[in-house]
Design an enzyme around this catalytic site. Structure first.
Site, PDB file in Angstrom:
ATOM      1  N   THR A  12       0.824  -1.218   0.000  1.00  0.00           N
ATOM      2  CA  THR A  12       0.000   0.000   0.000  1.00  0.00           C
ATOM      3  C   THR A  12       0.855   1.264   0.000  1.00  0.00           C
ATOM      4  OG1 THR A  12      -1.774  -1.160   1.110  1.00  0.00           O
ATOM      5  CG2 THR A  12      -1.786   1.213   1.344  1.00  0.00           C
ATOM      6  N   THR A  88       1.747  -4.486   4.282  1.00  0.00           N
ATOM      7  CA  THR A  88       1.653  -4.790   5.715  1.00  0.00           C
ATOM      8  C   THR A  88       1.107  -6.195   6.007  1.00  0.00           C
ATOM      9  OG1 THR A  88      -0.531  -3.764   5.850  1.00  0.00           O
ATOM     10  CG2 THR A  88       1.373  -2.371   6.374  1.00  0.00           C
TER      11      THR A  88
HETATM   12  N1  ASP Z   1      -2.856  -5.591   1.233  1.00  0.00           N
HETATM   13  C1  ASP Z   1      -1.761  -4.667   1.341  1.00  0.00           C
HETATM   14  C2  ASP Z   1      -0.442  -5.406   1.221  1.00  0.00           C
HETATM   15  O1  ASP Z   1      -0.076  -6.099   2.147  1.00  0.00           O
HETATM   16  C3  ASP Z   1      -1.835  -3.983   2.623  1.00  0.00           C
HETATM   17  C4  ASP Z   1      -0.720  -3.002   2.901  1.00  0.00           C
HETATM   18  O2  ASP Z   1       0.271  -2.900   2.258  1.00  0.00           O
HETATM   19  O3  ASP Z   1      -0.881  -2.311   3.876  1.00  0.00           O
HETATM   20  O4  ASP Z   1       0.215  -5.278   0.226  1.00  0.00           O
END
Ligand code: ASP
Length: 323
Positions: A12, A88
């Site tokens: 993200t 994340t």
């Molecule tokens: N779904 C995303 C990922 O893990 C969430 C994020 O990056 O916060 O790439």
């Protein structure tokens, strides 16, 4: 000026939101690179972009790729720190993988974001900036891989994603962060206890993870015993117990010499052989299951994968899980 290697891997923090649909997706250009000038006031930065993936797409192959980039710079020398940006969802697994496999005093920071680059209140650029500040800080040395988000500094071993969308999602249940980031300072509260490093070149072992539940029977374990797996992690109940109906399946795996590591589906505390009823910890330990020391399921899985690259000696593996 200190020299920092920034490894951009996606997530993200590198994405944009579509204003109409509110969906978030990757883009050809990385928004963090638009801020490179600002970063370069704080450190001499070398950017590496090995891939640009949402973190559910990350596999051990990509984790190894990140490790190899870091190893290459460490061998050459002259680098004062690393900052990795990552989605994340699986950030804690990559962080723990690097923590277990890279032997260095040089700070390695991993960060991400909950809101993409063009959303109101985006935390991406801020987390990136505080991670660089942490990486150049002298006290960030010799602390293993650190996870920096939302003004907190966590260890790779204890941190976990606890909320689907909140900015304060990364927490270290039971232990708390080891430091905080303020406007002016980076403050560390204590020195974490470091685990043994297990140097590996490849990750070839297949380790599965299952979660126990009330009324669970042996079926899943029987299926697993028919698959060619190298190890299994079970997120057991409470202090380390399983429903008794699981036992024939668990025994089928143990008969095939598949190492099984037990963790708890509780996110605080450690598993122990306390209960002496059928399926209780006492029986599970007697059967030869390895009890882990407070890791969550996804991290125990990473550790077992790495451990199995080094040895099949259950006693040795057990000693690593007790650290
Ligand atoms: N779904 C995303 C990922 O893990 C969430 C994020 O990056 O916060 O790439």
């Amino acid at each position: 000026m200190k020299k920092i290697v920034v490894i951009l891997t996606g997530g993200t923090i590198s994405m944009y939101e579509d204003a109409n649909s509110k969906s978030v997706k990757p883009h050809l250009s990385n928004p963090l690179l638009d801020k490179a000038d600002e970063m370069e006031k704080m450190a001499d930065i070398i950017f590496e972009t090995p891939f640009n993936l949402p973190s559910p797409h990350i596999t051990p192959k990509e984790m190894l790729q990140i490790k190899k980039i870091i190893d290459r710079y460490l061998e050459k020398g002259g680098v004062d720190g690393f900052v990795i940006t990552h989605g994340t969802d699986t950030l804690e697994e990559t962080a723990y993988f690097l923590n277990l496999t890279i032997e260095t005093d040089v700070p390695i920071i991993i960060t991400g974001a909950m809101r993409s680059s063009n959303e109101i209140g985006t935390d991406g650029f801020y987390n990136f900036l505080t991670s660089i500040r942490t990486a150049v800080h002298d006290q960030a040395k010799s602390k293993g891989v650190l996870v920096v988000l939302n003004d907190e500094i966590h260890t790779a071993k204890n941190v976990t994603k606890t909320h689907t969308s909140n900015l304060s999602t990364f927490q270290s249940p039971q232990y708390g962060p080891i430091g905080i980031v303020t406007k002016k300072e980076i403050v560390f509260h204590y020195q974490p206890k470091l685990e043994s490093k297990l140097s590996i070149k490849e990750l070839t072992k297949r380790v599965e993870l299952v979660k126990a539940y009330a009324g669970m029977d042996a079926s899943l374990f029987y299926y697993l015993s028919q698959m060619s797996i190298d190890g299994l992690v079970i997120e057991a109940l409470g202090q380390g117990n399983l429903p008794p109906m699981c036992l024939p399946g668990v025994k089928a795996l143990l008969d095939k010499k598949i190492p099984i590591v037990l963790v708890s589906r509780c996110f605080n505390g450690i598993v122990e052989d306390i209960y002496a009823y059928e399926g209780g910890g006492v029986q599970l330990k007697q059967l030869g299951i390895i009890f882990s020391n407070g890791l969550n399921g996804q991290k125990a899985r990473i550790k077992l994968q790495i451990a199995l690259e080094k040895t099949n000696d259950l006693k040795k593996i057990e000693s690593w899980f007790h650290e």
